[in-house]
Design an enzyme around this catalytic site. Sequence first.
Site, PDB file in Angstrom:
ATOM      1  N   HIS A  18      39.462  36.076  28.585  1.00 12.99           N
ATOM      2  CA  HIS A  18      39.279  37.140  27.605  1.00 12.99           C
ATOM      3  C   HIS A  18      40.585  37.920  27.464  1.00 12.99           C
ATOM      4  CE1 HIS A  18      38.942  40.276  30.665  1.00 12.99           C
ATOM      5  NE2 HIS A  18      38.370  39.337  31.381  1.00 12.99           N
ATOM      6  N   HIS A 299      36.031  47.116  27.073  1.00 17.95           N
ATOM      7  CA  HIS A 299      37.017  47.947  27.749  1.00 17.95           C
ATOM      8  C   HIS A 299      36.537  49.383  27.899  1.00 17.95           C
ATOM      9  CE1 HIS A 299      40.495  44.997  27.109  1.00 17.95           C
ATOM     10  NE2 HIS A 299      40.139  45.046  28.371  1.00 17.95           N
ATOM     11  N   CYS A 611      48.966  37.249  56.429  1.00 16.94           N
ATOM     12  CA  CYS A 611      49.110  37.835  55.097  1.00 16.94           C
ATOM     13  C   CYS A 611      48.865  36.854  53.945  1.00 16.94           C
ATOM     14  CB  CYS A 611      50.485  38.481  54.944  1.00 16.94           C
ATOM     15  SG  CYS A 611      51.822  37.305  55.137  1.00 16.94           S
ATOM     16  N   HIS A 746       4.774  52.999  57.254  1.00 19.67           N
ATOM     17  CA  HIS A 746       5.455  51.801  57.779  1.00 19.67           C
ATOM     18  C   HIS A 746       5.512  50.689  56.740  1.00 19.67           C
ATOM     19  CE1 HIS A 746       1.206  51.921  58.851  1.00 19.67           C
ATOM     20  NE2 HIS A 746       1.187  50.636  58.581  1.00 19.67           N
TER      21      HIS A 746
HETATM   22  C1  PEP Z   1      51.958  32.413  52.635  1.00 17.93           C
HETATM   23  O1  PEP Z   1      52.578  31.363  52.573  1.00 17.93           O
HETATM   24  O2  PEP Z   1      50.804  32.522  53.119  1.00 17.93           O
HETATM   25  C2  PEP Z   1      52.554  33.650  52.114  1.00 17.93           C
HETATM   26  C3  PEP Z   1      51.992  34.809  52.295  1.00 17.93           C
HETATM   27  O3  PEP Z   1      53.669  33.515  51.369  1.00 17.93           O
HETATM   28  P1  PEP Z   1      53.701  33.039  49.832  1.00 17.93           P
HETATM   29  O4  PEP Z   1      52.281  32.861  49.382  1.00 17.93           O
HETATM   30  O5  PEP Z   1      54.402  34.105  49.098  1.00 17.93           O
HETATM   31  O6  PEP Z   1      54.442  31.776  49.940  1.00 17.93           O
END
Ligand code: PEP
Length: 832
Positions: A18, A299, A611, A746
């Site tokens: 969309h 929106h 991460c 209850h």
């Molecule tokens: C990963 O490889 O998990 C990471 C966080 O780095 P990118 O996704 O930026 O390669």
Amino acid sequence: MMDSYKIEYRCSLPHGLHARPATQLEVVCQRFRARIEWCNQRNGRCADAKSVLALLGTDTLYGDLCELRLSGDDAGKAARELLHFLRYELQEAVTEANSFGPVQIPRSLQATQSPLVYGVAVSPGIGRGELVVMSAKEPVLPLAVLAESLTQRQQRLQSALEQLQEQFQEQLQQANAPVSQVLQAHLSLVADREFQQVLHHFLPDVTSAAEAIRQTQSHFQAQFRTSESHYLQERELDLRDVCQQLLTLLYPGQAGEIIPALRAASVVLADDLTPSQFLKLDKTHLQALLLSKGGQTSHTIILARAAGIPVLTGLTDQRLLPMAGQPIIADAELGCCLLQPDAVAERYYALALQVKQQYRQQLQQQNHSAGYSADRQRLEIAANITSVADAVAAFQAGAEGIGLFRTEMLFIGQDTPPNEETQYQIYRAVLQAADGKPVIIRTFDMGGDKPASYLTLPPELNPFLGLRGIRLYPHCESLFRSQLRALLRAACHGPLKVMLPMVSQPEELHWVRQRIDEEIAELRAAQQPYAVFALGMMLEIPAAALQLEAFCPQADFFSIGSNDLTQYLLAVDRNNPRVAHYYHYAHPALWLLLQQIVTQAHQHGRWIGLCGELGGDPRFLPLLLGLGLDEISLSARQISGHKSALLQLHAGRCRQLLRQVCDADSREQVLTLLAAAEVSEPRPMLRPENIILRQDWRNKAEVLKGMADHLWLTGCTTQPLQLEEALWSREEAYSTGLGHGIAIPHAVSDVIEHSALSICRLAQPVDWDALDGRPVDLVIMLTLSNRQGREQHLRIFSRLARRIMYEEFRQQLRQAPDEQALCEVLRQELKI
Ligand code: PEP
Ligand code: MG
């Protein structure tokens, strides 16, 4: 050289392609000279991917397989960036369509005499105020306008188009996230090639620019209406909005837009409302919005949800209009409005608003609280970001820190890299937004699927196994050194940690440490302020992960990059849709490796986070907790969900589950284990937080509703209204007022997540239709989950019924000085 590429993409956007995602896609495509065509394989519709309107015309729905065809001298580069974009950035949170189903009026509201009007609740909440009716008025253009020459029309239209774009750009500077999404979508509409072409196409055959705008609007409206997606149909409102704003610019004061000035708490009733009309309403007084038209995903509704304004749609009841100026309550939880609320309704909503207020406070506290499991194992919940704006949004969403700032996003997609000063300003701003919370900035990770044109590197057959991440730095050393200098300078402004991508050998860390020392010497000589930062590395290459100890002398901390680690461990290109089914976090080998990594890092006293995208996948949160990681980093919109899910988990049980997963033979087995696992913290039935002392509820209906709401606030149920009904169906069979001023309501039900015994001592006794006719001042409520069974129910209930025959027990219950003491009395007497 003329290159051509094809990319396959299966649409994973819940509402299809969309306007918002199409706008993002168009913005990426515009960066390249290449011709980029988007072909929906389901219906054969193809479009220029540099036009939002054309993209919308492909009617791409969830699950559609699409092919992107790229041709031109920079097609290869475009293909790589688009692959990354489609995989990581073109994602969308599912906005809940809050239609709450058939309206069930709670018992404590059933006595109201106020007229009720029903609607569909699309933005939750309750609002009370005076009804303000907003009338729609078709613009009537003065005759003078009709006599414009073609050149006049062309000039005026062109300048209005430019002015509107500038206006959006200016508004974008100050807009928060949801507003800027809408503005961006509108900006793309005005700037859209196809939109402008159609406008100019109509211009010679009409008598005014206004007429051309109207015809263009109808042209695209017809296209949207034939879409199979209701989501696209609702984009018509955006088109109307942009056209209306063009008209307003062309014919100031004549284009007929009336925004009421709100002077007190108001509930606004309108036919439907464009996003800009919504933005112009005074939010200090706007309590709720009632629309006769309007879908769930426009929106306007998205903006209302973000601003916390309750909205009901489908309100066509004739009784509403004559109520202008009268008080009204809009209940977008139940899905109804109460006209001229009487005392019963006012009392009901005063209590309901108190509960809402408590809930909001709880949420806020949770937002700012640290990540812990139910049995108090710490897991920091941080955010992945690519800009200063992301950092600000992440901290607002409750991030405890930044776990990954992908700085390469500052470097790619442009002709020159940012200089040291620009970088310094950005890193400093992120640290300032963090206000003392930890920030991990990753040095630029280019190469692979993140190319930068100015690096002029030879093409590689296999870029993911090529010159990427840290391997690139010796080839662009001055660029890397400028980033190091910017980071050293920024480190003066907060606790900064810096990490390096794609490290596979300890020598690479050594090389970087040498460069840092040299840059420090330079900064010192130039008398520029700097601070030393902790230096860590990503664990995303299996070889490094298996040899973690060798890096410990030089790495202060580690962060697992699960995207690349999975790709290299399972030998699956993370961006190749043909092998996407091999790329799966449920592979037992991945968990074996992760377990080894975390154990080793901790044995060497190193902090370790994760991460990659795995951190944001709620299915695997129990395993991440079981690993004993110090932190996980995910996108801002996932933070609050992860924090509350974490709070329910029992780390001990999660560790046990992880052991089973590591012993599993296949990913199917892992998925079965995950589905069957009992990983929540078991809750005792009796908890002080379920005891309510001196409550001033005034009748039985208020008591049952209040206690059901309280169980919702303490997380024992997610559906208080259904629980209330379950309690009432028992009351209707026989009164639970067992005499001596005590009632034992209850229920055993599926809507109860955690069984509980809750107690309420009332400030004033209420009539309960009890066996001995006495009013009730003490309520002991038993709510059991179906899973925990009826047997337990009968056992507790009959013991309670026997014990309340004794005066001494009753006195203990009535006189226990506090919640804790009351719990103790019941625990001893009932043996639970
Ligand atoms: C990963 O490889 O998990 C990471 C966080 O780095 P990118 O996704 O930026 O390669
Ligand atoms: Mg990576």
